[in-house]
Structure formats: structure tokens, C-alpha cells
Design a protein around this motif. Sequence first.
Motif, mmCIF file in Angstrom:
data_model
loop_
_atom_site.group_PDB
_atom_site.id
_atom_site.type_symbol
_atom_site.label_atom_id
_atom_site.label_comp_id
_atom_site.label_asym_id
_atom_site.label_seq_id
_atom_site.Cartn_x
_atom_site.Cartn_y
_atom_site.Cartn_z
ATOM 1 N N VAL A 18 -42.703 101.066 12.600
ATOM 2 C CA VAL A 18 -42.327 101.002 14.009
ATOM 3 C C VAL A 18 -42.836 102.220 14.754
ATOM 4 O O VAL A 18 -43.472 102.118 15.796
ATOM 5 N N LEU A 19 -42.554 103.405 14.194
ATOM 6 C CA LEU A 19 -42.744 104.617 14.976
ATOM 7 C C LEU A 19 -44.152 105.182 14.893
ATOM 8 O O LEU A 19 -44.564 105.954 15.744
ATOM 9 N N CYS A 20 -44.915 104.812 13.877
ATOM 10 C CA CYS A 20 -46.273 105.325 13.792
ATOM 11 C C CYS A 20 -47.314 104.240 13.957
ATOM 12 O O CYS A 20 -48.423 104.506 14.382
ATOM 13 N N LYS A 21 -46.968 102.996 13.593
ATOM 14 C CA LYS A 21 -47.977 101.933 13.645
ATOM 15 C C LYS A 21 -47.731 100.947 14.756
ATOM 16 O O LYS A 21 -48.526 100.033 14.970
ATOM 17 N N ALA A 177 -37.377 106.652 22.304
ATOM 18 C CA ALA A 177 -38.181 106.219 21.160
ATOM 19 C C ALA A 177 -39.315 107.200 20.930
ATOM 20 O O ALA A 177 -39.666 107.495 19.789
ATOM 21 N N SER A 178 -39.870 107.707 22.029
ATOM 22 C CA SER A 178 -40.951 108.673 21.916
ATOM 23 C C SER A 178 -40.480 109.916 21.167
ATOM 24 O O SER A 178 -41.195 110.453 20.313
ATOM 25 N N SER A 181 -39.986 109.169 17.543
ATOM 26 C CA SER A 181 -41.302 109.071 16.929
ATOM 27 C C SER A 181 -41.904 110.453 16.701
ATOM 28 O O SER A 181 -42.541 110.723 15.683
ATOM 29 N N LEU A 182 -41.648 111.360 17.660
ATOM 30 C CA LEU A 182 -42.124 112.738 17.537
ATOM 31 C C LEU A 182 -41.530 113.388 16.295
ATOM 32 O O LEU A 182 -42.210 114.088 15.538
ATOM 33 N N MET A 185 -43.246 112.546 13.215
ATOM 34 C CA MET A 185 -44.540 113.176 12.989
ATOM 35 C C MET A 185 -44.401 114.388 12.085
ATOM 36 O O MET A 185 -45.376 114.840 11.488
ATOM 37 N N PHE B 104 -54.691 94.798 14.732
ATOM 38 C CA PHE B 104 -54.164 94.232 15.977
ATOM 39 C C PHE B 104 -55.016 93.104 16.546
ATOM 40 O O PHE B 104 -54.554 92.379 17.415
ATOM 41 N N ALA B 197 -48.644 108.428 18.410
ATOM 42 C CA ALA B 197 -47.573 107.464 18.680
ATOM 43 C C ALA B 197 -46.558 107.913 19.747
ATOM 44 O O ALA B 197 -46.263 107.149 20.662
ATOM 45 N N PRO B 198 -46.030 109.151 19.668
ATOM 46 C CA PRO B 198 -45.012 109.527 20.669
ATOM 47 C C PRO B 198 -45.538 109.438 22.097
ATOM 48 O O PRO B 198 -44.816 108.991 22.994
ATOM 49 N N PHE B 201 -45.256 105.843 23.468
ATOM 50 C CA PHE B 201 -43.917 105.476 23.949
ATOM 51 C C PHE B 201 -43.625 106.160 25.278
ATOM 52 O O PHE B 201 -43.111 105.558 26.212
ATOM 53 N N PHE B 202 -43.983 107.439 25.357
ATOM 54 C CA PHE B 202 -43.666 108.224 26.550
ATOM 55 C C PHE B 202 -44.395 107.678 27.778
ATOM 56 O O PHE B 202 -43.784 107.427 28.825
#
Lengths: 196, 255
Positions: A18-21, A177-178, A181-182, A185, B104, B197-198, B201-202
Motif C-alpha cells: 500500500v505505502l510503497c507500491k 497517509a503520506s 508512508s514517510l 521509508m 500498472f 511514495a509519500p 500521497f501529499f
Amino acid sequence: MKSALFILLTAILTENFVLCKFLGICPFLGVSKKLNTAVGMSGAVIFVMALATAVTYPINKYLLVANDLEYLQTIVFILVIAALVQLVELILKKFMPPLYNALGIYLPLITTNCAVLGVVLLNITKEYGFVDSILNSVGAGLGFMLAMVIFSGVRSRLEGCDIPKFLQGLPIVLISASIVSLSFMGFTGLVENIFA
Amino acid sequence: MAEKKSLGKEFRKGLIAENPVLRLVLGTCPTLATSTSVANALGMGIAATLVLICSNIVISLLRKVIPSKVRIPAYIVIIASFVTIVQMIVKAFVPALDESLGVFLPLIVVNCIILGRAEAFAGKNPVIASAVDGLGMGVGFTMALCCMGAVREILGAGTFLAGIKDLLAVFGDFSFNGFTIIPEGGAISPMLIFILAPGGFFTFGILMACANKLAEKKGKPRAELGGCQACPMAKNCALLADGKDCSEEKEDKAV
């Protein structure tokens, strides 16, 4: 054993689905409001991911690759997964009512979940064998569960917060979520270093 | 004349008022994953638009033949066929794009914009209107993706349209390969986090907030998840999101 642990940890932490892909974002944002629904949904995802991998691996190896039909992968896999989910729902309903009560309602939601098709396709690109594929799928599912559980906690905190008006609703959920996700990392390179 | 006017309306609604990404909140996974650069975003948007138009046309043609009970599997087969075709075209003509989109590209099958439009529009409307609806939604999707791609690429890599050469290669050999916004080794360096990734989302969160603000000015409601009216599973999803158990739902099924 070492490589098994390596695959599992990579799938859960460093390459979190979810958080990286960015796979399975819809349920991640949609069903993560309450802890119990988050856990139920992730349980069903783990179950279906492992099962889908177990079924599609032989189909791919002995039917598609053997006959040079790799280009049919997408269409075959999505149909197999859809049929499989229906079948599992019927079987669970008939023979394992307790499990059906726990997971049943989540199953139809998973048919069109990109994480399931994604993990099956990724297993093929990574050229994993049967056992490794299953491990990777279970790891991906566990990673999904971890992200869901953490995020449902974050969201329950958000409910009591005074959020600026223009960020209320979906934007603040995405920004949280960002940040989650951070934090993931931070796991970059961790697994490689453990086994180095 | 009236016909033409309504076709224009079908096209325009997908661009702003019912933008699939920023208003209907559909297709979030590819939006986040493939918007690392404008070139990627454009490639993904065009591929999805092609699939969307073709599947809308075929589904609309077959709408009276497909029994409503098995319509979802039928739609999925039609969509998957077109995705396979597009996948093969991309592999043959733009291999660089195939590499950067990776998994994707086949995952367009489960992009809920496409199944959503099939269910909400193409299954009920005539062919030309469906094709135009597909085009409008596709262009709206591409626009939203490019917006995100531009923000992420400029802030994260310091370039704009980098890698566009690989896309243009279909039409011939171009030497143009994007602009450099933040030169390397300058006083400031790009924030890599926006590509990762972050940052995705941001950027999506901030864009969504802007879209909400604009919508509120026009007196429209804010975008919410669960506006997935089109998704066949939306009913269950919405129930779960509200934290209800789906016992009512089950009773419905039993009847």
C-alpha cells in the motif's frame, strides 16, 4: 529459510504494497475507519492473495508458458481470480460458517482489488518459484494488514482533531497517509542489511 | 442540433464537473503510482483512455445482448481484452513506457474508472454517447494525472517533460527531451521525496483540497470516497466505511 524470511520481510516492510507500491489504495482509504473492519478486510486479502497465487502459478507455468500464450496472462488471471473468489465464498458459506461470517462480506470487494492481481503479476515478473510466490503473496497481504491497522489508528486520532476547513475529509486522510508512508521509508535498506 | 449539444456535454462533464480522479475519486492507485513524471502520466492516461473508449463502444453495442446477471464478468472480459491489446501495442512501439509503468499497465483491467463507466454509462446508453463519454473521462483522467505529474516532477526531479522523447518516438525521432527547471549543482536541489511514495500521497491530498475548494465556490459538494457510485461493490464498501455490519445487506441477498 534465510531467503524465505528475506522475501517475507521485504514484502511486509520495505516494499509495502500500500505505502510503497500504491496497490490496493481504495480499501486502504475506504475501509480503514474502524479497526475491526480493517482487520477483517486484510484477513480476507491475505487469504485470497495466497489462494490466487497458488491457483494461478500452475496455470501460468503449465498452461500459458508451455504453450507460448503469455500474452493472455492478464485476461486469464482476472477471470480465474473472479471465479475463485465466488467459489471460495460458496464453499466457506457451506462448510465453514464461522470463517464465512468473519470474512464473507469482504470477499466480493476483493475481486476487483488491484492488489490481488498485482501480486500475482509481480510474482511472475520477479520469476519466483511456487513456494517463494506464496511467501511473497502472504508477505504482501501481511504488509497490507500492517498498513491498514496503523492507518486505522491514525484515523481514529484524526476524528477528534480540529482540522482546517479546506483539508477536511479526503485531503487530510491523504496527507496522513503520506506521513505514514514517510515513516515506512525508514525501513529502506533494513532487510538487506540484516541479511548482508 | 440538440443531439450535438448533448454530446458536447457528455464530453465536457468528464473534464471538470465529474473529473474521475479529483471529483469521483476513482482510479486512485494508478494516479498515485504513475504520476512520478509528466511523460509517465501522459503515457498512462493515453493507454487508459484508449481502453476506456474501446470498451465503452463494445459494451454499449452489446448492452442488449449481455444478461444483467452476468454483466460484470462480461465487462471484465471485454476490458481485459482491450488492455491486452493496448499492452501489446505499448510493448511493441514504446518499450520505455512499458518499463516505467510496469505492473500498472496490465492493472488497467481493475482500474475502477473503466468498470465504473461501463456500469454507469455504457451499459445504458447508445454507442456514440458512450464513446464520447469514454473520451471525456479519459481526457479528464489524463489531465488530473498530468497535473500531479507536473507538480511531482518539477519539485522532485527539477525537470519538466523529461523522458517525453520515448513517447514521441512513435511519431519519429525528436531531439526535444524536456526542460530543466532546477539545474543540477545549483543553489537548491530538487526534493526527491516528491517522486517517492509519500510525495504522491501529499500531492494528491493538496490537489484534492484545491479541487474541493473550487467545487465549494461553485456550490458543489466536496469529493468523498464512496462516491464510487459506479463500482459494483460500492454498496458493500459504503456500509463497511460507515462501520455497520452488513447484516442488512445479507438479508437483502437472502430475499
